[in-house]
Design a protein around this motif. Structure first.
Motif, PDB file in Angstrom:
ATOM      1  N   LEU A  92      51.804   0.676  11.725  1.00 42.48           N
ATOM      2  CA  LEU A  92      51.565   1.919  10.992  1.00 42.48           C
ATOM      3  C   LEU A  92      52.867   2.574  10.580  1.00 42.48           C
ATOM      4  O   LEU A  92      52.996   3.109   9.469  1.00 42.48           O
ATOM      5  CB  LEU A  92      50.732   2.870  11.852  1.00 42.48           C
ATOM      6  N   SER A  93      53.841   2.564  11.496  1.00 43.71           N
ATOM      7  CA  SER A  93      55.137   3.160  11.174  1.00 43.71           C
ATOM      8  C   SER A  93      55.789   2.443  10.000  1.00 43.71           C
ATOM      9  O   SER A  93      56.322   3.083   9.083  1.00 43.71           O
ATOM     10  CB  SER A  93      56.046   3.108  12.403  1.00 43.71           C
ATOM     11  N   THR A  94      55.730   1.124   9.982  1.00 43.60           N
ATOM     12  CA  THR A  94      56.302   0.351   8.873  1.00 43.60           C
ATOM     13  C   THR A  94      55.587   0.655   7.564  1.00 43.60           C
ATOM     14  O   THR A  94      56.226   0.859   6.509  1.00 43.60           O
ATOM     15  CB  THR A  94      56.219  -1.144   9.187  1.00 43.60           C
ATOM     16  N   VAL A  95      54.254   0.701   7.622  1.00 43.56           N
ATOM     17  CA  VAL A  95      53.477   0.987   6.414  1.00 43.56           C
ATOM     18  C   VAL A  95      53.796   2.380   5.888  1.00 43.56           C
ATOM     19  O   VAL A  95      53.991   2.581   4.668  1.00 43.56           O
ATOM     20  CB  VAL A  95      51.974   0.841   6.707  1.00 43.56           C
ATOM     21  N   GLU A  96      53.854   3.360   6.783  1.00 42.67           N
ATOM     22  CA  GLU A  96      54.141   4.728   6.346  1.00 42.67           C
ATOM     23  C   GLU A  96      55.547   4.852   5.779  1.00 42.67           C
ATOM     24  O   GLU A  96      55.772   5.545   4.775  1.00 42.67           O
ATOM     25  CB  GLU A  96      53.946   5.684   7.520  1.00 42.67           C
ATOM     26  N   GLU A  97      56.522   4.204   6.401  1.00 42.22           N
ATOM     27  CA  GLU A  97      57.890   4.252   5.877  1.00 42.22           C
ATOM     28  C   GLU A  97      57.969   3.630   4.492  1.00 42.22           C
ATOM     29  O   GLU A  97      58.638   4.165   3.593  1.00 42.22           O
ATOM     30  CB  GLU A  97      58.835   3.534   6.837  1.00 42.22           C
ATOM     31  N   ARG A  98      57.306   2.505   4.289  1.00 40.79           N
ATOM     32  CA  ARG A  98      57.308   1.882   2.960  1.00 40.79           C
ATOM     33  C   ARG A  98      56.618   2.768   1.934  1.00 40.79           C
ATOM     34  O   ARG A  98      57.090   2.901   0.797  1.00 40.79           O
ATOM     35  CB  ARG A  98      56.612   0.527   3.038  1.00 40.79           C
ATOM     36  N   ALA A  99      55.480   3.363   2.349  1.00 44.82           N
ATOM     37  CA  ALA A  99      54.769   4.249   1.422  1.00 44.82           C
ATOM     38  C   ALA A  99      55.621   5.453   1.058  1.00 44.82           C
ATOM     39  O   ALA A  99      55.706   5.847  -0.126  1.00 44.82           O
ATOM     40  CB  ALA A  99      53.455   4.695   2.041  1.00 44.82           C
ATOM     41  N   ASP A 100      56.288   6.052   2.051  1.00 37.98           N
ATOM     42  CA  ASP A 100      57.158   7.207   1.773  1.00 37.98           C
ATOM     43  C   ASP A 100      58.313   6.821   0.864  1.00 37.98           C
ATOM     44  O   ASP A 100      58.696   7.577  -0.045  1.00 37.98           O
ATOM     45  CB  ASP A 100      57.692   7.774   3.089  1.00 37.98           C
TER      46      ASP A 100
END
Length: 420
Positions: A92-100
């Protein structure tokens, strides 16, 4: 067809064991909590005494193997859950960082494009009323900037809300999983406790009956050695026969349970006469009913007809139902066994004037290891469960109608011509 078989008759007589008259056996089971099943003689006589139904073996071990297995399972579950949490959190952290990063990159590109457009506009030659026009342009740009920032703030808030919902959903699913796990664990604990109690009762009953057989055999040997009258030996031989039949019935029930669990309960259906089955089973129980001062009646309602069923298995079902009816009907009571055809079904009913059942027990009594009465330990709680499985194997139904103090009626319906 025979009813008086080795395993399908009703339980007869109390559980017996041999103890000396003048002294207690010093050898005990389970840390001194129950008498051992040993044989002893005193003054040339055997005395028979009932065994207790329950044995407390808590002193035999300080920690059950189930407890150790449970701790090991809990530790494995905790480790696996931590691994899963770390994996999910990292993903989730990786996905959120990429999305941001994508959103920020898009915003920066939009900001550069907007700034370049404004710069080109500013380089255009001024027209008349340039000062007033410049002021209007600045106000419009400030309004555009506020609107753009508000839109971005709204988008950021929506994104945070979605992420919070996802986190809440994950927590909710985890809580639901935990509740399911706890419920499954409670069912497992109940099953283990029921199994342990069942095995204790079965082993106790088998040992009890075996002890009675050995004791009565000793009495017969004594009678023959001392050339006593033959009548007592005949009675002892009858008791041995009944104990052996009870052992065989109990073992048969265990075999049936194993077959049911494996999905291989044998039901061999052939054309038969339900009225003849009811008549013969009732005749077999007449002696037991008369000894208990209970009126046992067979009621065949015409017209009846032949039906396709497993005669031996239906005898087993009726034997269980009549045995229970006699067991819970007081002296002076009445048990009626009825059979009639209703449409495409053959309907059996065993009614008694016994103690009855509360509403919350009408379904539960057909479960494994469940006693008809909570405080009654006669039997091991398999008869009605096996009966239900036999009836279902005939594509039929079994149920009970009852109320406390008003007796019970157990119903069985079988299709006259089953499908297939």
């Amino acid at each position: 067809m025979r009813v008086a078989g080795e395993r399908r008759t009703a339980a007869e007589g109390p559980d017996l064991r041999c103890t000396p008259r003048s002294r207690q056996n010093p050898h005990t089971m389970c840390g001194g909590r129950g008498p051992a099943h040993s044989l002893a003689r005193d003054d040339g006589l055997w005395l028979m005494a009932p065994l207790p139904r329950r044995l407390d073996c808590a002193a035999m071990t300080t920690e059950s193997p189930h407890h150790a297995e449970r701790e090991q399972t809990d530790e494995s579950l905790r480790v696996e859950r931590e691994k899963a949490d770390q994996a999910v959190e990292g993903h989730l952290s990786t996905v959120e960082e990429r999305a941001d990063a994508i959103v920020n990159q898009a915003r920066e590109r939009a900001d550069r494009l907007l700034a370049a457009t404004r710069a080109r506009t500013d380089r255009l030659p001024p027209s008349g009323g340039a000062q007033a026009g410049a002021e209007v342009l600045r106000r419009e740009r400030r309004a555009e900037d506020r609107l753009l920032q508000e839109e971005r703030d709204t988008a950021d808030e929506a994104l945070r809300g979605e992420r919070a919902e996802h986190a809440a959903l994950l927590a909710s699913e985890r809580d639901e999983t935990d509740r399911d796990l706890l419920a499954e664990r409670a069912r497992s604990d109940d099953t283990l406790a029921m199994r342990d109690e069942f095995l204790g009762i079965v082993s106790h009953d088998l040992r009890n009956m075996l002890t009675g057989i050995v004791g009565f055999a000793g009495l017969i040997a004594t009678d023959l050695t001392e050339q006593r009258p033959v009548a007592p030996s005949i009675r002892h031989a009858g008791r041995i026969e009944r104990s052996a039949a009870r052992m065989n019935r109990l073992i048969g029930d265990l075999v049936d349970i194993a077959s049911i669990e494996a999905g291989r309960l044998a039901v061999a259906r052939e054309p038969g006469d339900p009225a003849a089955v009811v008549t013969e089973v009732v005749e077999f129980f007449q002696v037991q009913a008369a000894a208990a001062s209970i009126a046992l009646v067979a009621r065949v309602i015409p017209p009846t007809s032949l039906a396709v069923f497993d005669t031996a298995r239906i005898v087993q079902v009726l034997t269980n139902l009549i045995s229970n009816a006699l067991k819970f009907t007081p002296a002076g009571g009445r048990v009626i066994v009825q059979v009639e055809r209703r449409g495409d079904d053959m309907h059996f009913a065993v009614s008694d004037t016994g103690v009855g059942l509360p509403a919350d027990r009408l379904e539960a009594v057909f479960g494994r290891f469940v006693q008809v009465a909570d405080n009654d330990r006669r039997g091991v709680g398999l008869g009605l469960y096996i009966s239900k499985c036999i009836v279902q194997g005939h594509e039929g139904r079994i149920w009970v109608e009852s109320a406390p103090g008003q007796g019970s009626t157990f119903h069985v319906t079988l299709p006259v011509h089953p499908a297939g």
